[in-house]
Design a protein around this motif. Structure first.
Motif, PDB file in Angstrom:
ATOM      1  N   ALA A  94       8.897   0.183  -0.152  1.00  0.00           N
ATOM      2  CA  ALA A  94       7.193   0.409  -0.294  1.00  0.00           C
ATOM      3  C   ALA A  94       6.924   2.188  -0.314  1.00  0.00           C
ATOM      4  O   ALA A  94       7.611   2.838   0.383  1.00  0.00           O
ATOM      5  N   ALA A  95       5.774   2.335  -0.811  1.00  0.00           N
ATOM      6  CA  ALA A  95       5.297   3.721  -0.716  1.00  0.00           C
ATOM      7  C   ALA A  95       3.784   3.507  -0.845  1.00  0.00           C
ATOM      8  O   ALA A  95       3.188   2.492  -1.277  1.00  0.00           O
ATOM      9  N   ILE A  96       2.781   4.710  -0.482  1.00  0.00           N
ATOM     10  CA  ILE A  96       1.573   4.842  -0.411  1.00  0.00           C
ATOM     11  C   ILE A  96       0.980   5.924  -1.275  1.00  0.00           C
ATOM     12  O   ILE A  96       1.856   7.153  -0.996  1.00  0.00           O
ATOM     13  N   SER A  97      -0.156   5.866  -1.732  1.00  0.00           N
ATOM     14  CA  SER A  97      -0.655   6.869  -2.374  1.00  0.00           C
ATOM     15  C   SER A  97      -2.232   7.266  -2.076  1.00  0.00           C
ATOM     16  O   SER A  97      -2.920   6.182  -1.829  1.00  0.00           O
ATOM     17  N   LEU A  98      -2.440   8.392  -1.656  1.00  0.00           N
ATOM     18  CA  LEU A  98      -3.675   8.848  -1.161  1.00  0.00           C
ATOM     19  C   LEU A  98      -4.385   9.623  -2.199  1.00  0.00           C
ATOM     20  O   LEU A  98      -3.630  10.601  -2.969  1.00  0.00           O
TER      21      LEU A  98
END
Length: 266
Positions: free
Chosen positions: A40-44
């Protein structure tokens, strides 16, 4: 060259991309960081000048609309897209829905429920921040502005009021208002502290967005306790996608959609 978002040595694990920026997104990221079944990864979006470090590999900045996001979903071989953006980030949510539809990527939204008025609340509901300005009326009032910094400029149309403006980052450019007090702070905010803040500044009316959740609800409860009016900016209709309301539901949905057949006992 930028570091890859995903673990190139774990191609057998399904990839999850979280569109973040909320407390719920961070909580979900913490839970997924400890779960080795998924990559998983997150984008802001990058609207906060100095965002808190995230527990997952992090991308900051826009994708270039729905087409850019769709290209990223394909290039990164994303198995699941999760929209955990702010309830008022309507453009991002609609872009996510369009990109997911274009690429056939499964998508659900993690969206906190809106606040509901309770006995003793004095809410004036409006459809937009611009309409909140008009709702304040012509007579000078002492206004607590708690809508973030992006749309605060609308209140330059009503310079007769005295404003206390709270935001995570400074409002830029500075508001062209004759009487303004700026407070830089990040929630959560306790009800008791909010009561003292409103009393200290002699606030007559609170302007807030119906963002839901507990982190910023203190000002709403404080206004109720003090008998103050709240001009409440309501949410626009969200993108029509499957929605869960908390991280436990999100994890259950992830497991249902992405776990191998053998994990489901089939």
């Amino acid at each position: 060259m930028a570091e890859p978002l995903f673990d190139m040595s774990a191609m057998d694990r399904p990839r999850i991309l979280i569109l973040g920026g909320t407390t719920e997104a961070r909580e979900l990221a913490e839970r997924l960081a400890a779960d080795r079944r998924y990559d998983a990864a997150i984008s802001l979006a990058g609207r906060t000048a100095d965002p808190r470090p995230q527990p997952l590999p992090t991308r900051i900045g826009g994708f270039g609309g729905a087409e850019g996001l769709a290209a990223s979903l394909k290039a990164e071989n994303i198995a699941l897209l999760i929209d955990a953006t702010h309830p008022f980030a309507a453009r991002i949510s609609h872009n996510a829905a369009a990109a997911a539809d274009t690429t056939g990527t499964p998508l659900f939204a993690l969206r906190r429920p809106a606040w509901e008025a309770e006995a003793g609340d004095r809410w004036t509901r409006v459809e937009s921040v611009a309409k909140a300005v008009s709702a304040l009326g012509e007579a000078p009032r002492r206004v607590f502005l708690a809508i973030g910094r992006q749309e605060a400029f609308h209140f330059e149309r009503a310079p007769q009021h005295r404003y206390v403006v709270r935001s995570v980052d400074p409002v830029t450019p500075p508001l062209a208002l004759p009487d303004i007090t700026a407070i830089l702070a990040c929630g959560p905010f306790a009800e008791s502290d909010e009561v003292e803040l409103l009393k200290q500044h002699g606030i007559d009316v609170v302007v807030a967005k119906n963002s839901g959740g507990t982190a910023t609800y203190g000002k709403i409860a404080a206004a109720r306790k003090l008998g103050l009016e709240v001009v409440m900016v309501e949410r626009h209709k969200p993108a029509d996608v499957a929605t869960v309301s908390d991280c436990n539901e999100a994890l259950e949905r992830i497991h249902q959609w992405l776990s191998p057949v053998k994990d489901r006992g089939v």
